[in-house]
Design a protein around this motif. Structure first.
Motif, PDB file in Angstrom:
ATOM      1  N   MET A  97      43.230  43.573  33.695  1.00 41.33           N
ATOM      2  CA  MET A  97      43.268  43.274  32.264  1.00 41.33           C
ATOM      3  C   MET A  97      44.192  44.242  31.539  1.00 41.33           C
ATOM      4  O   MET A  97      44.153  45.448  31.766  1.00 41.33           O
ATOM      5  CB  MET A  97      41.859  43.365  31.681  1.00 41.33           C
ATOM      6  N   LEU A  98      45.000  43.690  30.644  1.00 41.56           N
ATOM      7  CA  LEU A  98      45.888  44.463  29.780  1.00 41.56           C
ATOM      8  C   LEU A  98      45.509  44.231  28.326  1.00 41.56           C
ATOM      9  O   LEU A  98      44.766  43.294  28.010  1.00 41.56           O
ATOM     10  CB  LEU A  98      47.342  44.020  29.990  1.00 41.56           C
ATOM     11  N   GLY A  99      46.046  45.057  27.438  1.00 46.82           N
ATOM     12  CA  GLY A  99      45.963  44.746  26.022  1.00 46.82           C
ATOM     13  C   GLY A  99      46.765  43.494  25.731  1.00 46.82           C
ATOM     14  O   GLY A  99      47.661  43.115  26.495  1.00 46.82           O
ATOM     15  N   ASP A 100      46.482  42.831  24.616  1.00 47.35           N
ATOM     16  CA  ASP A 100      47.136  41.558  24.327  1.00 47.35           C
ATOM     17  C   ASP A 100      48.653  41.698  24.190  1.00 47.35           C
ATOM     18  O   ASP A 100      49.399  40.830  24.649  1.00 47.35           O
ATOM     19  CB  ASP A 100      46.562  40.939  23.054  1.00 47.35           C
ATOM     20  N   LEU A 101      49.128  42.762  23.568  1.00 47.42           N
ATOM     21  CA  LEU A 101      50.571  42.939  23.410  1.00 47.42           C
ATOM     22  C   LEU A 101      51.233  43.086  24.772  1.00 47.42           C
ATOM     23  O   LEU A 101      52.242  42.417  25.068  1.00 47.42           O
ATOM     24  CB  LEU A 101      50.865  44.161  22.543  1.00 47.42           C
ATOM     25  N   GLY A 161      43.269  37.062  38.528  1.00 49.05           N
ATOM     26  CA  GLY A 161      44.625  37.216  38.034  1.00 49.05           C
ATOM     27  C   GLY A 161      44.770  38.360  37.054  1.00 49.05           C
ATOM     28  O   GLY A 161      43.994  39.318  37.057  1.00 49.05           O
ATOM     29  N   ILE A 162      45.776  38.251  36.211  1.00 50.47           N
ATOM     30  CA  ILE A 162      46.107  39.235  35.184  1.00 50.47           C
ATOM     31  C   ILE A 162      45.981  38.535  33.837  1.00 50.47           C
ATOM     32  O   ILE A 162      46.420  37.385  33.691  1.00 50.47           O
ATOM     33  CB  ILE A 162      47.550  39.752  35.379  1.00 50.47           C
ATOM     34  N   HIS A 163      45.401  39.218  32.853  1.00 48.66           N
ATOM     35  CA  HIS A 163      45.212  38.569  31.551  1.00 48.66           C
ATOM     36  C   HIS A 163      45.081  39.606  30.452  1.00 48.66           C
ATOM     37  O   HIS A 163      44.947  40.810  30.704  1.00 48.66           O
ATOM     38  CB  HIS A 163      43.979  37.656  31.571  1.00 48.66           C
ATOM     39  N   GLY A 164      45.079  39.107  29.199  1.00 48.30           N
ATOM     40  CA  GLY A 164      44.840  39.957  28.042  1.00 48.30           C
ATOM     41  C   GLY A 164      43.348  40.079  27.762  1.00 48.30           C
ATOM     42  O   GLY A 164      42.505  39.796  28.621  1.00 48.30           O
ATOM     43  N   PRO A 172      48.354  51.398  30.653  1.00 40.96           N
ATOM     44  CA  PRO A 172      46.992  51.465  31.198  1.00 40.96           C
ATOM     45  C   PRO A 172      46.470  50.048  31.410  1.00 40.96           C
ATOM     46  O   PRO A 172      46.907  49.108  30.739  1.00 40.96           O
ATOM     47  CB  PRO A 172      46.205  52.192  30.098  1.00 40.96           C
ATOM     48  N   CYS A 173      45.555  49.891  32.347  1.00 41.95           N
ATOM     49  CA  CYS A 173      44.968  48.572  32.599  1.00 41.95           C
ATOM     50  C   CYS A 173      43.538  48.766  33.071  1.00 41.95           C
ATOM     51  O   CYS A 173      43.081  49.884  33.287  1.00 41.95           O
ATOM     52  CB  CYS A 173      45.777  47.793  33.636  1.00 41.95           C
ATOM     53  N   SER A 174      42.823  47.679  33.232  1.00 52.66           N
ATOM     54  CA  SER A 174      41.457  47.705  33.756  1.00 52.66           C
ATOM     55  C   SER A 174      41.354  46.728  34.913  1.00 52.66           C
ATOM     56  O   SER A 174      41.848  45.604  34.829  1.00 52.66           O
ATOM     57  CB  SER A 174      40.442  47.322  32.669  1.00 52.66           C
ATOM     58  N   GLN A 206      39.800  51.792  32.299  1.00 52.76           N
ATOM     59  CA  GLN A 206      38.672  52.039  33.192  1.00 52.76           C
ATOM     60  C   GLN A 206      38.215  50.701  33.777  1.00 52.76           C
ATOM     61  O   GLN A 206      38.446  49.646  33.175  1.00 52.76           O
ATOM     62  CB  GLN A 206      37.515  52.708  32.455  1.00 52.76           C
ATOM     63  N   PRO A 207      37.586  50.707  34.956  1.00 53.57           N
ATOM     64  CA  PRO A 207      37.132  49.453  35.548  1.00 53.57           C
ATOM     65  C   PRO A 207      36.193  48.707  34.602  1.00 53.57           C
ATOM     66  O   PRO A 207      35.264  49.292  34.062  1.00 53.57           O
ATOM     67  CB  PRO A 207      36.417  49.906  36.832  1.00 53.57           C
ATOM     68  N   ALA A 208      36.447  47.399  34.396  1.00 58.67           N
ATOM     69  CA  ALA A 208      35.655  46.667  33.407  1.00 58.67           C
ATOM     70  C   ALA A 208      35.527  45.185  33.710  1.00 58.67           C
ATOM     71  O   ALA A 208      34.610  44.540  33.192  1.00 58.67           O
ATOM     72  CB  ALA A 208      36.280  46.839  32.017  1.00 58.67           C
ATOM     73  N   THR A 209      36.394  44.611  34.523  1.00 59.66           N
ATOM     74  CA  THR A 209      36.483  43.153  34.621  1.00 59.66           C
ATOM     75  C   THR A 209      35.643  42.607  35.773  1.00 59.66           C
ATOM     76  O   THR A 209      34.995  43.346  36.508  1.00 59.66           O
ATOM     77  CB  THR A 209      37.948  42.713  34.819  1.00 59.66           C
TER      78      THR A 209
END
Length: 338
Positions: A315-319, A286-289, A238-240, A307-310
């Motif tokens: 955005m991904l989880g840190d792992l 870009g892509i980030h944690g 999942p991502c945001s 869900q949309p947030a950024t």
């Protein structure tokens, strides 16, 4: 592939819509020894999609002979195709001219007509013209495993868009997008909804990188992403993406910067595992944690993944972000799809 009885699966045990189950899905009659995983393997569909469609609690559920299952449709079945055309060779024409007139390559024209020598064309010869390669801006092919596509879900009494999305592991936005619905309220009993599963197929124009390379795919409507190595999906997360007016921009990009901990002076945030993919004025999306607030020193948005947030990034989880960061390279393709 043949069944244990020697019959071809494409000719038996599969029915189209119009049967007793009122659905657009194909159906399959279970045979002795069948399991959900085996049926999914036979038909090239995702086992979990098969489970969800038939409302089983587990892929390991016991099946009985004669039981009728609904089958998801694969992306290959539902993918639009440009039909082949025919051309009768006229006096003075060459294969190179015919290929140019139809916007296809000479190699493709030779291959589909099984012609070894391009100088052997003759007046009156009937040629097959392959689908127009200019349709996608150049020679292209679909990437992605066959276990993706859609299935049709029949709306039941009491269903809402949110419960359907939750039960079928998708989003309300994806249901609206894939079914051209005007809003989240437009569902009614017995309505057939198309539910996507697996990574979306991509028109990949070659050659950006070798097919053995890593690439990243983001779906805005589904708030999901996939990591490919070659044509194989190695991670699905999942991502945001961007919320409100700062929507993530769809497109085909390449990683243009790689920073272990990028800093945003505009938003006063640290962005761990940063992979920049496109410019927005003097800045970069870009892509980030999970971001870290300069004011509090704490991570934010941890409960919003999926869900949309950024402010426009993915955005991904840190792992997950750390795994992608280790795999990524400058120039790595990133596909952001609606």
């Amino acid at each position: 592939m043949e069944t244990t009885s020697g019959e071809n699966l494409s000719e038996v045990a599969v029915e189209r819509s119009g049967n007793a189950i009122a659905t657009l899905n194909r159906t399959y009659q279970v045979r002795t020894g069948d399991t959900l995983s085996l049926i999914a393997l036979r038909f090239g569909v995702d086992a979990d999609a098969l489970r969800r469609l038939n409302r089983f609690p587990s892929v390991n559920v016991s099946l009985r002979a004669g039981q009728q299952l609904l089958l998801p449709a694969t992306g290959e079945e539902l993918r639009p195709r440009t039909p082949d055309r025919e051309h009768r060779v006229q006096a003075g024409e060459t294969l190179s001219k015919i290929a140019a007139d139809y916007g296809v390559t000479l190699a493709a024209l030779l291959q589909v007509n099984r012609i070894a020598d391009p100088n052997t064309v003759y007046v009156g010869q009937l040629l097959i013209i392959p689908g127009d390669s200019r349709e996608h801006g150049g020679a292209s092919r679909q990437i992605g495993p066959p276990r993706n596509g859609f299935f049709y879900y029949t709306v039941q009494p009491g269903d809402t868009m949110s419960t359907i999305a939750r039960n079928l592991n998708t989003t309300m936005l994806a249901i609206q997008t894939y079914n051209n619905l005007p809003d989240a309220e437009t569902v009614y009993n017995n309505m057939q909804l198309k539910i996507p599963y697996g990574p979306p197929p991509i028109d990949q124009v070659f050659p950006p990188v070798p097919m053995s390379g890593t690439r990243f795919v983001v779906s805005i409507s589904r708030q999901q992403c996939w990591v490919y190595q070659g044509e194989r999906v190695v991670y699905a997360w999942p991502c945001s993406t961007g919320a409100g007016e700062r929507r993530t921009k769809p497109g085909n990009y390449a990683v243009q910067s790689k920073i272990l901990n990028a800093k945003s002076k505009v938003w006063k945030l640290d962005m761990p595992y940063w992979l920049g993919i496109y410019d927005v004025g003097p800045y970069e999306n870009g892509i980030h944690g999970l971001p870290v607030s300069w004011q509090t020193g704490k991570k934010i948005w941890s409960g919003l993944i999926g869900q949309p947030a950024t402010f426009g990034c993915a955005m991904l989880g840190d792992l997950e972000a750390s795994i992608l960061f280790r795999m990524a390279y400058i120039g790595m393709p990133v596909h952001v799809l609606n």
